[in-house]
Every structure is written in C-alpha cells, then in structure tokens.
Enzyme design. Structure first.
Site, PDB file in Angstrom:
ATOM      1  N   LYS A 121     -22.287  61.000 -56.922  1.00 12.70           N
ATOM      2  CA  LYS A 121     -21.032  60.297 -56.643  1.00 12.70           C
ATOM      3  C   LYS A 121     -21.014  58.839 -57.090  1.00 12.70           C
ATOM      4  CE  LYS A 121     -17.827  61.534 -54.681  1.00 12.70           C
ATOM      5  NZ  LYS A 121     -17.530  61.901 -53.288  1.00 12.70           N
ATOM      6  N   THR A 181       6.308  60.342 -64.117  1.00 10.94           N
ATOM      7  CA  THR A 181       7.235  60.243 -62.989  1.00 10.94           C
ATOM      8  C   THR A 181       6.872  61.434 -62.115  1.00 10.94           C
ATOM      9  OG1 THR A 181       8.962  61.629 -63.958  1.00 10.94           O
ATOM     10  CG2 THR A 181       9.094  59.270 -64.435  1.00 10.94           C
ATOM     11  N   HIS A 182       6.979  61.262 -60.806  1.00 10.73           N
ATOM     12  CA  HIS A 182       6.556  62.312 -59.853  1.00 10.73           C
ATOM     13  C   HIS A 182       5.096  62.714 -60.074  1.00 10.73           C
ATOM     14  CE1 HIS A 182      10.935  62.948 -59.165  1.00 10.73           C
ATOM     15  NE2 HIS A 182      10.995  62.765 -60.468  1.00 10.73           N
ATOM     16  N   ASN A 186       3.431  21.229 -28.776  1.00 11.43           N
ATOM     17  CA  ASN A 186       4.365  22.142 -29.442  1.00 11.43           C
ATOM     18  C   ASN A 186       4.668  21.706 -30.877  1.00 11.43           C
ATOM     19  OD1 ASN A 186       4.272  23.374 -27.014  1.00 11.43           O
ATOM     20  ND2 ASN A 186       6.371  22.893 -26.395  1.00 11.43           N
ATOM     21  N   TYR A 190       9.855  26.526 -27.706  1.00 11.75           N
ATOM     22  CA  TYR A 190       8.499  27.079 -27.687  1.00 11.75           C
ATOM     23  C   TYR A 190       8.320  27.993 -26.485  1.00 11.75           C
ATOM     24  CZ  TYR A 190       3.449  27.530 -27.378  1.00 11.75           C
ATOM     25  OH  TYR A 190       2.190  28.052 -27.306  1.00 11.75           O
ATOM     26  N   GLN A 205       1.755  31.632 -29.246  1.00 14.00           N
ATOM     27  CA  GLN A 205       0.325  31.479 -29.521  1.00 14.00           C
ATOM     28  C   GLN A 205      -0.225  32.734 -30.220  1.00 14.00           C
ATOM     29  OE1 GLN A 205      -2.406  29.277 -26.821  1.00 14.00           O
ATOM     30  NE2 GLN A 205      -3.208  31.305 -26.352  1.00 14.00           N
ATOM     31  N   SER A 211      -6.950  29.729 -26.670  1.00 14.30           N
ATOM     32  CA  SER A 211      -6.760  30.194 -28.052  1.00 14.30           C
ATOM     33  C   SER A 211      -7.835  29.638 -28.977  1.00 14.30           C
ATOM     34  CB  SER A 211      -5.368  29.791 -28.552  1.00 14.30           C
ATOM     35  OG  SER A 211      -5.166  28.406 -28.398  1.00 14.30           O
ATOM     36  N   SER A 215     -22.944  57.779 -52.755  1.00 15.32           N
ATOM     37  CA  SER A 215     -22.832  58.555 -51.529  1.00 15.32           C
ATOM     38  C   SER A 215     -24.216  58.689 -50.914  1.00 15.32           C
ATOM     39  CB  SER A 215     -22.270  59.931 -51.874  1.00 15.32           C
ATOM     40  OG  SER A 215     -22.683  60.885 -50.921  1.00 15.32           O
ATOM     41  N   LYS A 218      -1.028  33.214 -34.452  1.00 10.17           N
ATOM     42  CA  LYS A 218      -2.128  32.806 -35.319  1.00 10.17           C
ATOM     43  C   LYS A 218      -2.974  33.953 -35.833  1.00 10.17           C
ATOM     44  CE  LYS A 218      -1.915  28.558 -33.085  1.00 10.17           C
ATOM     45  NZ  LYS A 218      -0.906  29.251 -32.253  1.00 10.17           N
ATOM     46  N   ASN A 245     -18.138  56.139 -56.126  1.00 14.68           N
ATOM     47  CA  ASN A 245     -16.876  56.056 -55.388  1.00 14.68           C
ATOM     48  C   ASN A 245     -16.144  54.734 -55.587  1.00 14.68           C
ATOM     49  OD1 ASN A 245     -17.226  58.623 -54.250  1.00 14.68           O
ATOM     50  ND2 ASN A 245     -18.492  57.789 -52.596  1.00 14.68           N
ATOM     51  N   GLU A 254     -10.186  51.613 -52.735  1.00  9.19           N
ATOM     52  CA  GLU A 254      -9.746  52.296 -51.513  1.00  9.19           C
ATOM     53  C   GLU A 254      -9.585  51.322 -50.352  1.00  9.19           C
ATOM     54  OE1 GLU A 254     -11.666  56.587 -51.279  1.00  9.19           O
ATOM     55  OE2 GLU A 254     -13.061  55.126 -52.122  1.00  9.19           O
TER      56      GLU A 254
HETATM   57  N1  ARG Z   1      -2.465  26.833 -28.140  1.00  5.25           N
HETATM   58  C1  ARG Z   1      -1.060  26.713 -28.143  1.00  5.25           C
HETATM   59  C2  ARG Z   1      -0.457  27.611 -29.246  1.00  5.25           C
HETATM   60  O1  ARG Z   1      -1.161  27.949 -30.115  1.00  5.25           O
HETATM   61  C3  ARG Z   1      -0.644  25.301 -28.414  1.00  5.25           C
HETATM   62  C4  ARG Z   1       0.720  24.972 -27.912  1.00  5.25           C
HETATM   63  C5  ARG Z   1       0.702  24.976 -26.451  1.00  5.25           C
HETATM   64  N2  ARG Z   1       1.919  24.476 -25.905  1.00  5.25           N
HETATM   65  C6  ARG Z   1       2.191  24.643 -24.629  1.00  5.25           C
HETATM   66  N3  ARG Z   1       3.312  24.163 -24.237  1.00  5.25           N
HETATM   67  N4  ARG Z   1       1.414  25.302 -23.831  1.00  5.25           N
HETATM   68  O2  ARG Z   1       0.690  27.968 -29.219  1.00  5.25           O
END
Ligand code: ARG
Length: 490
Positions: free
Chosen positions: A299, A171-172, A126, A333, A338, A39, A293, A341, A301, A306
C-alpha cells in the site's frame, strides 16, 4: 496567584490578590465556576496583541493627559519587558485571573503598582477582546493569504508543464470530453484566486479599531480613537460602540472564507486520491507525501489528501458553531461570545496546516501523461466533436446529435471506438460523413478545436496561466500587510 475570600476590608486595592472585581462580592467564585469561566487556556495566544493594544491605549491616555505621561511611559516600557518575559517563558499565566487580558493587567500591576492600575482607564475587556481578536486575525489572514497565493503559484507552474497533456474531462464522474491536465489544474487555481480575494475582502471589513467602545457605551474620557487606530495599523475606527463590542461578523466571515477555501482544497484532494488510485493511475504521490499500511505491504496511501478532505468538516463545524453562538444574542457583549475563539482559531490553524502541506504534496506528484491519454482515447470522449463535424457540414445540431447517438450504439455492439469505424460504417448511419471525419475525431484535434476563452486549447490555457501569474503579482503585496509599527512596543 491565590484567591482571597472575605475581601471586604477597607484597603482591598493592594493588588494582586483575588479577583479584580472582588469589591462587589462577599464570596469567592466557586472553583468550578472559576474553571468554567476561564478562557486563558485558549486565549493565551493573544498575549502579543493584548500587549500591543495596551501599549497603544496607554500612549494615547498619556498623550491626552488622562493618565500622567510618565505612567504611560512606564506602562509601555514594562509591557515591552513583559512581552519578552512571556516569550522567553519567564512568566506564569494563571487561569485564576480568567483570561489573557486580566493576566497581563495583573502582571503589570504587580510590577508597576499604581501606574499599572491606571491602564484600564477608558477601556473595558469588551472592547479589548474585540481589539485583540481583530489584531490577531488580521495577521493570520496575511499568512493564509500568502499560503493561498503560493498554492496558486504551484498550480500555475504545474499547469505550464502540462498544457499538452490530454486527459479525460468528466461530468458525473463519467468520461465526457477531452481536456488537458493544465486545464484541470488551472480550474483549481481559479478557485484559489477567488479565495485570495475573499480573504482580502474579509480583512478589509475587519480592519476597523473597536477600542474606545468601552463596555458598550464608549467612555466619558476625551480619548483619541484615531490615534490608537493609527498606531495599531487599522484603516479606521468602528462607528457604533454597541456594535463594536457585540460584533463577531469578522470571525464568522473568516470562517466562511476558510470553509470555501477548504472545500476547494478538499475537492482537489479528492482528485488527487482518484488520480493516484490503481483504477485511474494518472499520478503517483511522492514517498514523502504518502504513507504505508501496517499490514498490506503493497500500500501507498494518500493520507495527506484524505486528511485535508476530512479536516474540511472541522472548518465547516467551526463556522456553524460561530453562527449558532451569535444568533440569539441581544446587544451588546454577552459571555457567550467567549465561545468565539476556539472555533475561529481552529479554522485558522486547520486551514494553515492544510495549505502548508498541500502545495509540496502537489508539486512532488508524478503525473502519468500516457495513462491520461489512454483514458481519454476510450469512452467516446470525441462524440460531441463527431456531432460538431456534422454541424459544420450543414446539419442542425439536434439531428447530428441523434446520428452520433446511433453511431455510439453501433460501436458498442461492434466493440469499437468512433475512430475505429470504417467510412462505410459511418455512412451506413449518415451519408454526410467523409474521410476527413477521422481528422476531426483525433484526440489532439478535439482539444485544439476548443479554442475559445476559458477552453482547454493550449493557447487559451496559456493565456489563463499568464493571467494567473499576473494575479499573483498584483496580489502579492497584500493591502492588509502591516503598514506601520504595528503597536508601540519598544
Ligand atoms: N474572556 C472574555 C472573552 O473572551 C473577555 C471579555 C470579558 N468581558 C466580560 N464582560 N466578562 O470574551
């Protein structure tokens, strides 16, 4: 860092080489699995929080005599150097070490030997990852909070200049009743004020320290959780170790708060796009906040607006991705987590970008009050006011409403506005009309008459702007802004 196979000999703990857990295994991880599992590419951004968390943990371990105090000191000092080295690009992080947590631990151990090997006592990745993420997101919330407040402030300033700028209310997307530009802008300010409090609320629930939860069942060491929480600026500690490591509500909540915020930005973006169209002509974007454009020379824009509208979809996607990742997970966990993130980082990055560009785009917008007034003057926006006039003369509202409906039909046939009808024409539909009907139908009078709290009349909007200013002042000092040292990095 090289992966060593056959790590079955007796002195395997001469780090760093191979996976930390190599002792249990007879074979190396398959290269594909290594990549799949890693990760680092997206959690490297947690390096600072990881170091801060580790330093607070080491300080506590030292203070409690769980590790020798001199080791704790050495760890803290080295973590400080490591932070500088990472920030100055002197460190290579490696995906072979899987994630940022193990990278930092391995780097520390390579520099310190046994002292580094003592850092992970009474801790698991964890609770470590749950900690780092909370530390990181708390900071991000502070930034988003202040950007949202400054957008609110921009809206209040624009509104102040336009309490008398009459425009059509819709409205609408059909012309409905006259309002002012200030009234429309403060409607959005109101939405953003809710976003501000939602971010605060989200921060409040995020503000508990999970460290000490261990892998799932806490730890056998006499740790001092309150001390770590205090050192890291948390208001409290989590109350159940299983939940502490198995919970990602705080990520989901933040994505939900940001989804709403993006929805508000997107709606305002849509207004800007409409206002800047030739059809509306209510506003013109500054050159610095629009694009041309490649083929049509005329143009201009509204790309920024947007893109904000478009990026809203990403943030909704982030929210749904997180909800879906979490929905089937048993305690505590699971590696699925993972996957938390990328979505939450994406939501935070996207919202930050959008907020940053939106406020200056708005404040450089040139409004066209004449075009707004012209639009408000046709389309029977004063029809309700005409009925209200008859109500003041004693008619029940439903009857008045019917009379004005017939008048509008007459106008459509004769190609007139209500105020263009002669008194005779008014009277041909109802004898309750008098000469003063023309005063009641005047655009400014229609706005001024809506003088109830929350309405578009100038005193009401001014009061609302005052309230928004007071809101900004009251929320400027975000209770979630770092209270103390924010970790024990020298
Ligand atoms: N890279 C892991 C995560 O983001 C860290 C935790 C890993 N824990 C484990 N028991 N493998 O979740």
């Amino acid at each position: 860092m090289k992966n060593t196979s056959n790590r079955t000999g007796p002195d395997r703990n001469t780090e760093p080489a191979g996976k930390l857990w190599a002792g249990r295994f007879q074979k190396d991880t398959d290269a594909l699995v290594g990549d799949f599992n890693a990760s680092l590419s997206f959690d490297a951004r947690l390096y600072r929080e990881d170091i801060e968390g580790s330093a607070a943990h080491a300080a506590m371990l030292g203070a409690r005599g769980i590790i020798p105090p001199e080791d704790a000191e050495a760890i803290i000092a080295e973590l400080g150097r490591l932070l500088t080295d990472i920030e100055e690009g002197r460190v290579t992080l490696t995906p072979e070490a899987e994630d940022i947590h193990m990278n930092i631990e391995q780097l520390l151990t390579a520099r310190l030997g046994d002292a580094g090997r003592r850092l992970h006592t009474a801790r698991s990745r964890n609770d470590q990852v749950a900690l780092d993420l909370r530390l990181y997101l708390k900071k991000q919330i502070c930034g988003l909070h202040s950007l949202t407040l400054s957008l609110l402030d921009t809206l209040a300033t624009l509104a102040e200049a336009h309490t008398g700028t009459v425009m059509p209310g819709y409205t609408h997307l059909q012309r409905a009743q006259p309002i002012t530009l200030a009234h429309a802008l403060t409607a959005y300010a109101e939405m953003f004020s809710r976003d501000v409090t939602r971010l605060e609320d989200c921060h409040r629930r995020m503000d508990v320290c999970p460290l000490g939860a261990g892998a799932l069942a806490a730890t056998t060491y006499p740790i001092d959780r309150a001390r770590v929480a205090r050192d890291l600026d948390f208001a409290d500690v989590t109350r159940n170790s299983l939940d502490a490591v198995g919970d990602r509500d705080f990520c989901i909540e933040l994505c939900a708060a940001l989804s709403l915020l993006m929805m508000h930005l997107s709606r305002l973006a849509e207004e800007v796009i409409l206002w800047c169209s030739w059809e509306f002509g209510f506003a013109e974007l500054d050159d610095a906040y629009s694009t041309g454009s490649s083929i049509m020379p005329q143009k201009k824009n509204p790309d920024v607006a947007e893109l904000v509208r478009g990026k809203t979809g990403r943030v909704y996607g982030d929210l749904i991705a997180l909800l879906t990742v979490m929905k089937g997970l048993p305690l505590a966990y699971n590696k699925d987590m993972q996957e938390d993130k990328e979505p939450v980082f994406d939501a935070v990055d996207t919202a930050r970008q959008c907020l940053s560009v939106f406020a200056p785009m708005l404040s450089t917008l040139t409004f066209r009050p004449e075009a707004m007034r012209r639009a408000a003057a046709s389309g029977f926006l004063n029809a309700t006011d005409c009925a209200d006039y008859l109500v003041r003369r004693g008619l029940p509202f439903r009857e008045a409403y019917g009379i004005v409906g017939r008048l509008v039909r007459l106008c459509l046939v004769r190609g007139k506005d209500l105020e263009g009808l002669t008194l005779e024409e008014f009277r041909s539909v109802s004898e309750h009309f008098d000469r003063d009907v023309y005063d009641a139908l005047a655009l400014d009078a229609c706005v001024a008459a809506r003088n109830v709290p929350g309405g578009p009349a100038t005193p009401q909007v001014r009061a609302h702007i005052e309230a928004l200013r007071a809101f900004c002042r009251a929320h400027k000092h975000f209770p979630g802004a770092p209270r103390g040292t924010g970790g024990k990095i020298p």
